[in-house]
Design a protein around this motif. Structure first.
Motif, PDB file in Angstrom:
ATOM      1  N   THR A 217       1.089  -0.983  -0.122  1.00 12.56           N
ATOM      2  CA  THR A 217       0.356  -0.291   0.463  1.00 12.56           C
ATOM      3  C   THR A 217       1.189   1.260   0.506  1.00 12.56           C
ATOM      4  O   THR A 217       0.620   2.708  -0.782  1.00 12.56           O
ATOM      5  N   LEU A 218       1.924   1.080   0.243  1.00  9.66           N
ATOM      6  CA  LEU A 218       2.968   2.432   0.812  1.00  9.66           C
ATOM      7  C   LEU A 218       3.758   3.083  -1.213  1.00  9.66           C
ATOM      8  O   LEU A 218       3.534   3.874  -0.805  1.00  9.66           O
ATOM      9  N   ILE A 219       3.821   1.744  -1.110  1.00 11.31           N
ATOM     10  CA  ILE A 219       4.385   1.973  -2.921  1.00 11.31           C
ATOM     11  C   ILE A 219       3.188   2.425  -3.514  1.00 11.31           C
ATOM     12  O   ILE A 219       3.864   3.852  -4.380  1.00 11.31           O
ATOM     13  N   ALA A 220       1.972   2.221  -3.383  1.00  9.25           N
ATOM     14  CA  ALA A 220       0.448   2.351  -4.452  1.00  9.25           C
ATOM     15  C   ALA A 220       0.522   4.283  -3.524  1.00  9.25           C
ATOM     16  O   ALA A 220       0.109   4.789  -5.077  1.00  9.25           O
ATOM     17  N   ARG A 221       0.642   4.482  -2.438  1.00  8.12           N
ATOM     18  CA  ARG A 221       1.032   6.002  -2.049  1.00  8.12           C
ATOM     19  C   ARG A 221       1.770   6.847  -2.894  1.00  8.12           C
ATOM     20  O   ARG A 221       0.988   7.465  -3.517  1.00  8.12           O
ATOM     21  N   ASP A 222       2.716   6.109  -3.202  1.00  2.40           N
ATOM     22  CA  ASP A 222       3.845   7.404  -3.618  1.00  2.40           C
ATOM     23  C   ASP A 222       3.475   6.996  -4.888  1.00  2.40           C
ATOM     24  O   ASP A 222       3.283   8.242  -5.903  1.00  2.40           O
ATOM     25  N   PHE A 223       3.238   6.448  -5.560  1.00  2.00           N
ATOM     26  CA  PHE A 223       2.600   6.327  -6.989  1.00  2.00           C
ATOM     27  C   PHE A 223       1.484   7.469  -7.385  1.00  2.00           C
ATOM     28  O   PHE A 223       1.220   8.052  -7.687  1.00  2.00           O
ATOM     29  N   LEU A 224       0.310   7.639  -6.498  1.00  2.00           N
ATOM     30  CA  LEU A 224      -0.858   8.176  -6.464  1.00  2.00           C
ATOM     31  C   LEU A 224       0.248   9.463  -6.355  1.00  2.00           C
ATOM     32  O   LEU A 224      -0.730  10.576  -7.125  1.00  2.00           O
ATOM     33  N   ASN A 225       0.816   9.635  -5.023  1.00  2.00           N
ATOM     34  CA  ASN A 225       1.074  11.080  -5.134  1.00  2.00           C
ATOM     35  C   ASN A 225       1.866  11.985  -6.542  1.00  2.00           C
ATOM     36  O   ASN A 225       1.266  12.701  -6.407  1.00  2.00           O
TER      37      ASN A 225
END
Length: 596
Positions: A160-168
């Protein structure tokens, strides 16, 4: 309001349960509820067009927004002369996690999907390999809040943290590019060709005439027959309303054909950022039928909707059909009917908010103590068992992906082609397996029995799924391991060419290792008869998916995996399975109350 945690337990819960990245995927429908919207979504579509090119200065400015990649070299330009230019797809690939993805854009036609063509004319086939966007336009299907979107795949492949960074990063890069590219909407986007407006008016005139000649004539002359469970009046209203409500779709189709691709309204609708075909139709062509309580406007006076109409008028205008578009403007009567429909929407929203809120509160109150115990059962505060296995399979809904079990729809011929190994054939294994593995297999006295047992196992699974599970011939199922994507990743990671690579795997070893791996995936602990049966039922779908995709013929002859890739696949299966088991202590009662 600001809420401050008052204890270490509260801090831990906020950090590990409440934190926003953990809310990206909702257990309600095992799909993301956080994704790109509006400007960012539209920007993704515009940036990934085939004809979007950026100059060196623009690329350097955008790379500045990609965090954690400050030392990354500039990728080689797509065009060298007369000027160095980079494509929007190249820029998007700079911050895309290393994933593999195949999908379709919103504007993809059904024929394209049926043909499954790789190079679509309109660039609607989205292809991502090892984090490189090779083809396709990104829109609502790929970067918004839909199941199997990029965010969903990044979470299931990484975290989920990599997904968060991707969205940001996506929002920062795309919004900054859109700011320099520019996007606006005005009256010029709401104007269409005279020919298409004439066509809409002709359609409306034909509709009006057909109502008078068919439904109204039948009702007045007494030829109309009542539908089951309806009176004659209800039948008439039902038929007329159905006909009038179809007009919007027809009008939208006519208008969309004449609008250019550059039209801002169309751009937003196609990206999925704002608006729909109905909005386009209402702005440009015709506002359509106004409904109150799902029916046409009722007579309010003596046989009239408004004093301006004749008594007992059954026509479309007097009962709330708005012929004009928003661009042309509504007549006073049309405006009044439109206000009636709009008022109902507002009151409905106000009433539903309180009703649904109270229903949800009661549901949660009734189930607030239901939680997953350490033995995998769901229990309440009195330690009574509510469910023996959470969700009948023991998986946490946030880790599931909807997939198709191909085995169910396979006929006998396809089944044999996909799974049977004919080791007595002179050409067996040539070009797929190493020669010594072929000889070893032929000389093994137990080989035929083991291969036949694999086929029998798959055949029995197919029979069980057809007769007991997928009785309606649908084969969709939610599982924690997307095996087809995992095999694709293994091929990419280990440089395997599915057309020429020679596999060093031995079929008998594959069958044995796959069997051991599947037997190690345990949801229900225990060796008694009931526990074994519960374990068998809980893992039935997963076993069917794994056996059918990891058979000896599939791995060696179709995917051509080598031993390293095979080990990688088995390791990932264990990791993904363990990650998907529901955590003891999960408050599933509250979760269920919120999800209904």
């Amino acid at each position: 309001n600001m809420h401050l945690p008052q204890s270490q337990a509260a801090r831990a819960e906020i950090q590990h349960i409440m934190s926003v990245p953990y809310q990206i995927i909702s257990p309600q429908g095992n799909s993301p509820i956080i994704g790109l919207v509006q400007d960012s979504l539209l920007g993704c579509r515009l940036m990934t067009f085939r004809d979007t090119f950026l100059e060196r200065e623009e690329v350097m400015n955008l790379m500045m927004w990609i965090e954690g990649q400050e030392d990354r070299p500039l990728p080689p330009p797509a065009i060298l002369k007369p000027k160095m230019l980079w494509t929007g797809k190249q820029i998007f690939s700079l911050f895309l996690p290393k994933i593999n993805y195949d999908g379709w854009s919103v504007t993809a036609l059904d024929e394209e999907k049926k043909q499954n063509c790789w190079m679509s004319f309109n660039d609607t086939r989205v292809i991502i390999r090892e984090g490189h966007l090779l083809a396709g336009i990104l829109d609502k299907n790929t970067v918004a809040r839909s199941e199997k979107s990029l965010v969903h795949i990044v979470i299931n492949s990484y975290s989920t943290l990599i997904a968060r960074d991707f969205l940001n990063v996506t929002q920062k890069v795309v919004n900054n590019w859109l700011e320099s590219r520019g996007f606006s909407i005005g009256l010029s986007d709401c104007v269409t060709k005279k020919e298409s407006l004439d066509q809409v008016h002709t359609t409306l005139s034909e509709l009006k005439q057909s109502l008078e000649d068919e439904e109204i004539a039948d009702a007045v002359s007494g030829r109309m027959e009542a539908e089951p469970g309806m009176t004659l009046k209800e039948t008439f209203e039902f038929k007329v309303n159905a006909k009038l409500n179809k007009v919007l779709e027809t009008a939208a189709g006519i208008v969309k054909k004449s609008i250019s691709r550059e039209n801002s309204l169309i751009q937003m609708v196609n990206a999925g950022s704002k608006g729909s075909n109905i909005n386009i139709s209402q702005i440009l062509a015709c506002v359509g039928q106004q409904n109150v309580e799902g029916k046409r406007i009722k007579y309010g006076f003596r046989g009239r909707t408004l004093p301006h109409y004749t008594k007992d008028d059954l026509g479309s205008e007097s009962r709330g059909f708005v012929m004009n578009s928003y661009l042309i403007g509504l007549t006073p009567a049309e405006f009044f009917f439109h206000a009636m429909g709009g008022r109902e929407g507002i009151t409905d929203t106000a009433c539903k908010t309180s009703d649904t809120g109270y229903i949800q509160r009661r549901l949660i109150k009734a189930m607030e103590s239901h939680q997953v115990a350490y033995d995998g059962t769901v229990r309440n505060s009195l330690n009574q068992i509510v469910q023996f296995i959470y969700g009948a399979d023991g998986y946490d809904a946030t880790s599931l992906e909807t997939q198709n079990v191909r085995l169910v729809n396979m006929n006998d011929k396809a089944f044999r082609q996909n799974y049977e190994l004919d080791i007595d054939n002179a050409d067996f294994g040539i070009g797929f397996m190493e020669q010594h593995s072929i000889e070893e297999l032929r000389n093994d006295p137990l080989a035929r029995d083991i291969l036949n047992s694999e086929i029998s196992n798959l055949s029995a699974l197919r029979k069980k799924l057809r007769e007991e599970v997928f009785t309606d011939a649908k084969n969709r199922v939610a599982l924690p391991i997307n095996i087809s994507r995992l095999l694709e990743t293994a091929r990419m990671n280990y440089n395997i060419n599915e057309y020429v690579s020679i596999s060093d795997l031995r079929p008998l070893d594959v069958i044995k290792r796959v069997e051991e791996k599947i037997q190690s995936l345990i949801v229900v602990q225990g060796n008694d008869r009931i526990s074994r049966k519960a374990q068998e039922n809980a893992t039935l779908m997963l076993r069917a998916m794994l056996y059918s995709n990891l058979s000896a013929k599939q791995l060696i002859f179709r995917h051509r995996l080598n031993s390293d890739a095979f080990e990688f696949v088995l390791g990932e299966i264990t990791h993904l399975f363990k990650r998907s088991i529901v955590a003891p202590g999960e408050m599933v009662g509250t979760l269920a109350g919120q999800s209904i």
